[in-house]
Design a protein around this motif. Structure first.
Motif, PDB file in Angstrom:
ATOM      1  N   ARG A   8      63.012  -1.466  83.746  1.00  0.00           N
ATOM      2  CA  ARG A   8      64.596  -1.213  83.603  1.00  0.00           C
ATOM      3  C   ARG A   8      64.859  -0.505  85.179  1.00  0.00           C
ATOM      4  O   ARG A   8      64.394   0.200  85.607  1.00  0.00           O
ATOM      5  N   GLY A   9      65.826  -1.110  85.602  1.00  0.00           N
ATOM      6  CA  GLY A   9      66.541  -0.889  86.780  1.00  0.00           C
ATOM      7  C   GLY A   9      65.727  -1.377  87.989  1.00  0.00           C
ATOM      8  O   GLY A   9      66.141  -1.038  89.044  1.00  0.00           O
ATOM      9  N   ALA A  10      64.493  -2.200  87.950  1.00  0.00           N
ATOM     10  CA  ALA A  10      64.023  -2.983  88.858  1.00  0.00           C
ATOM     11  C   ALA A  10      63.431  -4.265  88.323  1.00  0.00           C
ATOM     12  O   ALA A  10      62.133  -4.358  88.222  1.00  0.00           O
ATOM     13  N   GLN A  11      64.291  -5.121  88.058  1.00  0.00           N
ATOM     14  CA  GLN A  11      63.768  -6.466  87.798  1.00  0.00           C
ATOM     15  C   GLN A  11      63.328  -7.134  88.814  1.00  0.00           C
ATOM     16  O   GLN A  11      63.272  -7.075  90.097  1.00  0.00           O
ATOM     17  N   MET A  12      62.441  -8.110  88.547  1.00  0.00           N
ATOM     18  CA  MET A  12      61.597  -8.947  89.579  1.00  0.00           C
ATOM     19  C   MET A  12      62.672  -9.897  90.403  1.00  0.00           C
ATOM     20  O   MET A  12      63.913 -10.081  89.729  1.00  0.00           O
ATOM     21  N   PRO A  13      62.621 -10.028  91.683  1.00  0.00           N
ATOM     22  CA  PRO A  13      63.641 -10.561  92.403  1.00  0.00           C
ATOM     23  C   PRO A  13      64.040 -11.913  91.780  1.00  0.00           C
ATOM     24  O   PRO A  13      65.249 -12.079  91.727  1.00  0.00           O
ATOM     25  N   MET A  14      63.322 -12.996  91.460  1.00  0.00           N
ATOM     26  CA  MET A  14      63.736 -14.319  91.041  1.00  0.00           C
ATOM     27  C   MET A  14      64.381 -14.173  89.586  1.00  0.00           C
ATOM     28  O   MET A  14      65.555 -14.755  89.108  1.00  0.00           O
ATOM     29  N   MET A  15      63.873 -13.055  88.449  1.00  0.00           N
ATOM     30  CA  MET A  15      64.490 -12.867  87.447  1.00  0.00           C
ATOM     31  C   MET A  15      66.044 -12.247  87.479  1.00  0.00           C
ATOM     32  O   MET A  15      67.006 -12.639  86.947  1.00  0.00           O
ATOM     33  N   GLN A  16      65.903 -11.373  88.648  1.00  0.00           N
ATOM     34  CA  GLN A  16      67.447 -10.820  88.652  1.00  0.00           C
ATOM     35  C   GLN A  16      68.398 -11.696  89.578  1.00  0.00           C
ATOM     36  O   GLN A  16      69.599 -11.785  88.943  1.00  0.00           O
ATOM     37  N   CYS A  17      67.891 -12.604  90.223  1.00  0.00           N
ATOM     38  CA  CYS A  17      68.718 -13.586  90.965  1.00  0.00           C
ATOM     39  C   CYS A  17      69.019 -14.620  90.194  1.00  0.00           C
ATOM     40  O   CYS A  17      70.290 -14.894  90.237  1.00  0.00           O
ATOM     41  N   PHE A  18      68.349 -14.903  89.049  1.00  0.00           N
ATOM     42  CA  PHE A  18      68.709 -16.140  88.489  1.00  0.00           C
ATOM     43  C   PHE A  18      69.221 -15.602  86.896  1.00  0.00           C
ATOM     44  O   PHE A  18      69.021 -16.212  85.884  1.00  0.00           O
ATOM     45  N   ASN A  19      69.705 -14.328  86.678  1.00  0.00           N
ATOM     46  CA  ASN A  19      70.652 -13.835  85.724  1.00  0.00           C
ATOM     47  C   ASN A  19      69.517 -13.745  84.381  1.00  0.00           C
ATOM     48  O   ASN A  19      70.114 -13.882  83.436  1.00  0.00           O
ATOM     49  N   ALA A  20      68.468 -13.082  84.789  1.00  0.00           N
ATOM     50  CA  ALA A  20      67.801 -12.532  83.573  1.00  0.00           C
ATOM     51  C   ALA A  20      68.418 -11.759  82.717  1.00  0.00           C
ATOM     52  O   ALA A  20      69.340 -10.964  83.156  1.00  0.00           O
ATOM     53  N   ALA A  21      68.182 -11.627  81.450  1.00  0.00           N
ATOM     54  CA  ALA A  21      68.979 -10.670  80.645  1.00  0.00           C
ATOM     55  C   ALA A  21      68.687  -9.179  80.998  1.00  0.00           C
ATOM     56  O   ALA A  21      67.868  -8.757  81.280  1.00  0.00           O
ATOM     57  N   ASP A  22      69.748  -8.317  80.929  1.00  0.00           N
ATOM     58  CA  ASP A  22      69.812  -6.850  81.047  1.00  0.00           C
ATOM     59  C   ASP A  22      68.991  -6.501  79.808  1.00  0.00           C
ATOM     60  O   ASP A  22      69.507  -6.490  78.903  1.00  0.00           O
ATOM     61  N   PRO A  23      67.858  -5.643  80.380  1.00  0.00           N
ATOM     62  CA  PRO A  23      66.980  -5.239  79.231  1.00  0.00           C
ATOM     63  C   PRO A  23      67.702  -3.722  78.500  1.00  0.00           C
ATOM     64  O   PRO A  23      66.966  -3.383  77.472  1.00  0.00           O
ATOM     65  N   GLY A  24      68.829  -3.243  79.116  1.00  0.00           N
ATOM     66  CA  GLY A  24      69.257  -2.165  78.269  1.00  0.00           C
ATOM     67  C   GLY A  24      70.237  -2.720  77.482  1.00  0.00           C
ATOM     68  O   GLY A  24      70.906  -1.727  76.599  1.00  0.00           O
ATOM     69  N   LEU A  25      70.571  -4.111  77.079  1.00  0.00           N
ATOM     70  CA  LEU A  25      71.410  -4.581  76.258  1.00  0.00           C
ATOM     71  C   LEU A  25      71.011  -5.430  75.202  1.00  0.00           C
ATOM     72  O   LEU A  25      69.969  -6.235  75.561  1.00  0.00           O
ATOM     73  N   VAL A  26      71.433  -5.558  73.979  1.00  0.00           N
ATOM     74  CA  VAL A  26      71.241  -6.759  73.335  1.00  0.00           C
ATOM     75  C   VAL A  26      72.069  -7.970  73.819  1.00  0.00           C
ATOM     76  O   VAL A  26      73.254  -8.093  74.042  1.00  0.00           O
ATOM     77  N   VAL A  27      71.488  -8.968  74.444  1.00  0.00           N
ATOM     78  CA  VAL A  27      71.969 -10.117  75.040  1.00  0.00           C
ATOM     79  C   VAL A  27      71.696 -11.378  74.164  1.00  0.00           C
ATOM     80  O   VAL A  27      70.660 -12.087  74.256  1.00  0.00           O
ATOM     81  N   GLY A  28      72.653 -11.962  73.566  1.00  0.00           N
ATOM     82  CA  GLY A  28      72.298 -13.140  72.739  1.00  0.00           C
ATOM     83  C   GLY A  28      72.747 -14.492  73.693  1.00  0.00           C
ATOM     84  O   GLY A  28      72.202 -15.418  73.439  1.00  0.00           O
ATOM     85  N   GLY A  29      73.463 -14.268  74.647  1.00  0.00           N
ATOM     86  CA  GLY A  29      73.903 -15.333  75.589  1.00  0.00           C
ATOM     87  C   GLY A  29      73.914 -14.879  77.011  1.00  0.00           C
ATOM     88  O   GLY A  29      74.737 -14.016  77.216  1.00  0.00           O
ATOM     89  N   ARG A  30      73.065 -15.357  77.750  1.00  0.00           N
ATOM     90  CA  ARG A  30      72.907 -15.123  79.099  1.00  0.00           C
ATOM     91  C   ARG A  30      74.513 -15.633  80.109  1.00  0.00           C
ATOM     92  O   ARG A  30      74.695 -16.722  79.713  1.00  0.00           O
ATOM     93  N   SER A  31      74.536 -15.062  81.098  1.00  0.00           N
ATOM     94  CA  SER A  31      75.424 -15.717  82.044  1.00  0.00           C
ATOM     95  C   SER A  31      74.861 -16.463  82.761  1.00  0.00           C
ATOM     96  O   SER A  31      73.634 -16.214  83.047  1.00  0.00           O
ATOM     97  N   ALA A  32      75.563 -17.535  83.253  1.00  0.00           N
ATOM     98  CA  ALA A  32      74.970 -18.636  84.214  1.00  0.00           C
ATOM     99  C   ALA A  32      75.826 -18.632  85.604  1.00  0.00           C
ATOM    100  O   ALA A  32      77.133 -18.384  85.410  1.00  0.00           O
ATOM    101  N   SER A  33      75.293 -18.648  86.760  1.00  0.00           N
ATOM    102  CA  SER A  33      76.097 -18.433  87.740  1.00  0.00           C
ATOM    103  C   SER A  33      75.262 -19.440  89.019  1.00  0.00           C
ATOM    104  O   SER A  33      74.177 -19.824  88.795  1.00  0.00           O
ATOM    105  N   ILE A  34      75.953 -19.639  90.030  1.00  0.00           N
ATOM    106  CA  ILE A  34      75.265 -20.420  91.001  1.00  0.00           C
ATOM    107  C   ILE A  34      75.853 -19.782  92.361  1.00  0.00           C
ATOM    108  O   ILE A  34      77.026 -19.539  92.524  1.00  0.00           O
ATOM    109  N   THR A  35      75.061 -19.234  93.048  1.00  0.00           N
ATOM    110  CA  THR A  35      75.270 -18.263  93.983  1.00  0.00           C
ATOM    111  C   THR A  35      74.477 -18.894  95.207  1.00  0.00           C
ATOM    112  O   THR A  35      73.327 -19.345  95.274  1.00  0.00           O
ATOM    113  N   PRO A  36      74.917 -18.199  96.500  1.00  0.00           N
ATOM    114  CA  PRO A  36      74.139 -18.402  97.746  1.00  0.00           C
ATOM    115  C   PRO A  36      72.836 -17.850  97.865  1.00  0.00           C
ATOM    116  O   PRO A  36      71.987 -18.424  98.241  1.00  0.00           O
ATOM    117  N   VAL A  37      72.627 -16.598  97.120  1.00  0.00           N
ATOM    118  CA  VAL A  37      71.362 -15.943  97.142  1.00  0.00           C
ATOM    119  C   VAL A  37      70.358 -16.776  96.428  1.00  0.00           C
ATOM    120  O   VAL A  37      69.058 -16.653  96.652  1.00  0.00           O
TER     121      VAL A  37
END
Length: 691
Positions: free
Chosen positions: A580-609
Motif C-alpha cells: 500500500r502506497g508503493a505499487q510496482m511501476p507497471m501496475m501503477q502506470c496501467f491503473n491497477a486497483a487501489d488496494p485501499g478500496l473495494v474496486v469492482g471496476g478499474r479505470s482505463a486510461s491512455i497516457t504518455p507515461v
C-alpha cells in the motif's frame, strides 16, 4: 440517481429502490429477428435494440473472438499453435478448455482481489507487512479454479472458521484462510486508542463486506443515518458488534497493537503442533527462570569472594580462613550447577518442535459484545448498545445470534441467502462487467440511490435467478455468457445509427473494445518473451524479506525494509507483491486497483507515461529480445507474419507488412533489428487492446 424518500428522523426509506425488490426468472421477450438470437440473453439484448430501432453488429472474426475469450478467461494471449489451428466450430471446446485451465483462477482471482482490497501491508502511518496475506491470495485462486459455488465462497470468507470442517485437510485449511478477507484491509497499527482502533478495523470489515457482496456503502452510516440509502446508524453498529466480537489473527504487531500478533495454525494436526510449540516455549521460559536463580546465587558467591580479596578464577590460596574455604567449596558446586543448567537448556532448545504453517484468519472472541451507537462516531461518546445484526432494509431474516456467538455465521448465511435481493444481482453484474466491459449496472460497487439503475433490469433479474437456481456457479455463468451471440459480436463502430443513438454502447449493439489491464498486459509480454512461469507461487517476496526481521520491525521504509522490492519475477502478475502506497511501476502506470478500496471496476486510461514505460522499460526490452528469438526461421515475411499472429492473433494486412518491411530496412535485418521490430509490435495499440 433515484429520488430519496426520507422517513422523519431516520434514514431514507427503502421504497422505490430497485435493488431491494425481489428478483426472479423473467419471461423471454419476443423479438423480430428470432434467428439472430442463440440464447435467452441474446433475446433480452435484441429486444432492447429493436425497441430503439437498432440492429446488432455483425459477428466478430474467428481469431478476434479467440483472442478476446483467451484474455477474458485466462488473461493470456492464445499460443501460436492454437491460433493457427483454430476453427470457429471449435469455439465451445476452447471455452471449456479455458474454464478448466488453472490460468482461469489466476485471471478471475485477480478480479476478486480487487474487490477484496487485497494487499500485503497495512497502509496508514505504520505500514506494516502482512507476511501471511499471500495465503489468502492463493486460496482465492484455488477456490475459483474448483468453481466453488458463490454462496459457499461467501460463507467461507465471512465465517469459514465456523463452518463444519471439510473432510479434506487442504479444504479445511482453505476454510480458515478464506476469512483472510476480513483481515487484509487497511489498519491503523500506530493507533494507541484501543477503542478507536477496534472501531476502525470493524469499519473496514463492514465496508468491505457490504460493498463486495451487496454493493452498498454501509460505512457511510458510522456517524449518522445514511443520507441516501435505507441504512440507519443502528444497523451500522449492529454489524460493528459482529465484527468487534471477532478476534483477528493477522500475524502482525506493533508496540501499540499486539492483539493481532497471533495467527491461525494450519494442517490436520496444526492445533496440536501449535500447542506443543507453546508448551515448549513455556517449559524453556520456566527453565530459564530456574537457571537464572542458580546463576544469581553463583554470581553472589563470586562477588563475596572478590570482596574478601580472593579471585575465584585463580588457583585458591593454600591457606585461607575457614569461612572463605567453605564459600569456595560452595562456589565450586554452584559452578557445576550452572554448567549443568546450561547444558539442559541447550538440549531443551534443540528439541523444539517444528511449528505448523500459519495463516491470516479469525475466530470468535471469548466474550462477544453488542456495540453501542457512538454519538457522531465519537468513540468517547457511547450511547445505548445495539444487538448484533444486519441491514434491516434487506427483506431477509437473520437467524438468532446466541450470547456466545459473534454472529458471523448468521451474517454469512444472510448474505448468501437465495432470498437476498442484492447478492446474486451484484456478482452477476461483476461477471458481466469483466466480459462485456461495462456492467448491466454501470456502478458495480453501488446498487444504492447514488448508483445507476440497470440498463437491462429484466435480463439482470433473469440471470440472477437462474444463477442461484443452477448452483451459484461462476464458471457456468461465464460459459453461458461467452457462448451468446451478444458476446461474439464485432466491436466495429461503423454503424451510423448505433453511433447516433447509443454512442456509449449501453444497449450493446456492438462489443466493447477493452484496454488490457496492468496484469494481463505484463503477463502477455512475458508470454511473448517466452519467460512466463505459470506455476502458482507459494510465498511472497514480502514474507521472505520479513523472515530476518522481528515482527515489530516489519514496517515499510524502516531501515529500508521493502524499499528494494522488484517486479522481476516471471510468475504471473497476480503474484507480484502489493505494498500500500508503493505499487510496482507497471501496475501503477496501467491503473491497477487501489488496494485501499473495494474496486469492482478499474479505470482505463491512455497516457504518455504508459507509452514511455513501454518504450523504456527494462522488462519490456528483455521480453522483446526473447520474442525475437521465438520467431523461428523462414523468410523475412514469414517471421513478420508469425510475430503479428503471436502478438495480435491475426495475419497482418498488406499495408502493415509494408510498414514492417520499411521499419526493418531502417534498423537492419539483424538480431538486434528483429529485437527492435518485436519491441515496436509490443508497443502497438492493437496488442494492448482486446477487440
Amino acid at each position: 440517481m433515484l429520488p430519496v424518500l426520507v422517513v422523519a428522523g431516520g434514514a431514507p426509506s427503502a421504497e422505490g429502490l430497485w435493488s431491494l425488490k425481489p428478483f426472479g426468472a423473467r419471461e423471454v421477450p419476443v423479438v423480430k429477428e428470432a434467428g439472430w438470437a442463440r440464447s435467452r440473453v441474446d433475446r433480452f439484448i435484441l429486444a432492447r435494440l429493436e425497441a430503439e430501432g437498432l440492429r446488432p453488429n455483425e459477428d466478430a472474426e474467428g481469431l478476434t473472438l479467440l483472442r478476446r475469450v483467451y484474455f477474458d478467461l485466462t488473461g493470456l494471449p492464445p499460443p501460436l499453435e492454437v491460433v493457427e489451428g483454430f476453427e470457429m466450430r471449435k469455439f465451445p471446446a476452447v471455452v471449456d478448455a479455458l474454464l478448466a485451465s488453472p490460468e482461469f483462477g489466476a485471471r478471475w482471482g485477480r478480479h476478486w482481489l480487487d474487490v477484496a482490497r487485497y494487499a500485503e501491508t497495512s497502509g496508514n502511518t505504520r505500514n506494516m507487512a502482512y507476511v501471511l496475506a499471500w495465503r489468502y491470495r492463493n486460496y482465492v485462486v484455488r477456490a475459483l479454479n474448483r468453481d466453488t459455488p458463490f454462496d459457499e465462497f461467501i460463507r467461507e470468507q465471512i465465517a469459514g472458521d465456523l463452518l463444519p470442517p471439510a473432510g479434506d485437510a487442504v479444504r479445511r485449511d482453505d476454510q480458515l484462510l478464506a476469512t483472510g478477507f476480513l483481515n487484509v484491509g487497511v489498519k491503523s497499527l500506530g493507533e494507541s486508542d484501543v477503542m478507536l482502533y477496534d472501531m476502525n478495523v470493524a469499519d473496514d470489515q463492514i465496508d468491505a463486506t457490504c460493498h463486495a457482496f451487496l454493493a452498498l456503502s454501509a460505512n457511510c452510516a458510522r456517524c449518522h443515518d445514511h443520507k441516501f440509502d435505507p441504512i440507519p446508524t443502528t444497523d451500522y453498529h449492529a454489524l460493528a458488534g459482529i465484527f468487534r466480537s471477532t478476534q483477528n489473527l493477522s500475524g502482525v504487531e506493533t508496540n501499540n497493537v499486539r492483539k493481532e500478533a497471533e495467527a491461525m495454525p494450519l494442517g490436520r494436526d496444526g492445533v496440536r503442533r501449535m500447542a506443543a510449540v507453546k508448551q515448549h516455549e513455556k517449559d524453556v521460559a520456566d527453565m530459564q527462570k530456574d537457571y537464572a536463580e542458580v546463576a544469581k546465587k553463583r554470581n553472589t558467591m563470586r562477588e563475596e569472594l572478590v570482596k574478601a580479596g580472593i579471585n575465584p578464577a585463580a588457583k585458591a590460596p593454600a591457606v585461607m580462613p575457614k569461612e572463605m574455604a567453605e564459600k569456595m567449596s560452595t562456589l565450586t558446586v554452584l559452578e557445576k550447577d550452572v554448567s549443568e543448567w546450561q547444558k539442559r537448556l541447550a538440549e531443551k532448545q534443540k528439541s523444539a518442535p517444528t511449528p505448523p504453517p500459519v495463516g491470516m484468519s479469525v475466530r470468535d472472541a471469548e466474550v462477544p459484545i453488542d456495540c453501542p451507537v457512538f454519538d457522531k462516531g465519537e468513540v468517547k461518546k457511547p450511547l445505548a448498545a445495539v444487538k448484533r445484526g444486519a441491514l434491516s432494509a434487506i427483506p431477509v431474516k437473520l437467524a438468532p445470534i446466541g450470547p456466545k456467538e459473534s454472529g458471523r455465521r448468521q451474517l454469512a448465511d444472510w448474505l448468501a441467502s437465495p432470498e437476498n435481493p442484492l447478492t446474486a444481482r451484484v456478482i452477476v453484474n461483476r461477471v458481466w462487467l469483466h466480459l462485456f466491459g461495462r456492467g448491466l449496472v454501470a456502478t458495480p460497487d453501488d446498487f444504492g440511490r447514488l448508483g445507476q439503475a440497470p440498463s437491462h433490469p429484466e435480463l439482470l433479474d433473469d440471470l440472477a435467478a437462474r444463477f442461484v437456481k443452477e448452483g451459484w456457479s461462476i464458471k457456468g455463468l461465464i460459459r453461458e455468457l461467452v457462448l451468446t451471440r451478444t458476446y461474439q459480436m464485432s466491436s466495429s463502430t461503423r454503424s451510423e445509427a448505433g453511433r447516433a443513438k447509443d454512442a456509449a454502447n449501453v444497449l450493446l449493439w456492438r462489443a466493447n473494445r477493452k484496454r488490457l489491464e496492468a496484469e494481463p498486459l505484463r503477463d502477455a509480454l512475458l508470454a511473448l518473451g517466452g519467460t512466463l512461469n505459470l506455476a502458482p507461487r507459494e510465498g511472497s517476496p514480502i514474507a521472505e524479506k520479513a523472515q530476518a526481521i522481528t515482527p515489530q520491525g516489519r514496517e515499510v521504509g524502516r531501515r529500508h525494509f521493502l524499499n528494494d522490492l522488484k517486479d522481476d519475477t516471471t510468475h504471473r502478475s497476480i503474484y507480484l507483491p502489493i505494498v500500500r502506497g508503493a505499487q510496482m511501476p507497471m501496475m501503477q502506470c496501467f491503473n491497477a486497483a487501489d488496494p485501499g478500496l473495494v474496486v469492482g471496476g478499474r479505470s482505463a486510461s491512455i497516457t504518455p507515461v504508459q507509452a514511455l514505460l513501454m518504450m523504456n522499460s527494462e522488462l519490456v526490452m528483455k521480453q522483446a529480445e526473447g520474442f525475437s528469438k521465438h520467431l523461428g526461421g523462414g523468410s523475412v515475411e514469414e517471421k513478420m507474419v508469425r510475430a503479428w499472429k503471436m502478438a495480435c492473433c491475426r495475419v497482418p494486412t498488406r499495408e502493415e507488412l509494408g510498414m514492417m518491411r520499411e521499419f526493418l530496412a531502417s534498423v537492419g535485418d539483424t538480431p538486434e533489428g528483429w529485437v527492435q521490430m518485436c519491441h515496436a509490435v509490443m508497443q502497438s495499440g492493437e496488442f494492448q487492446v482486446v477487440e
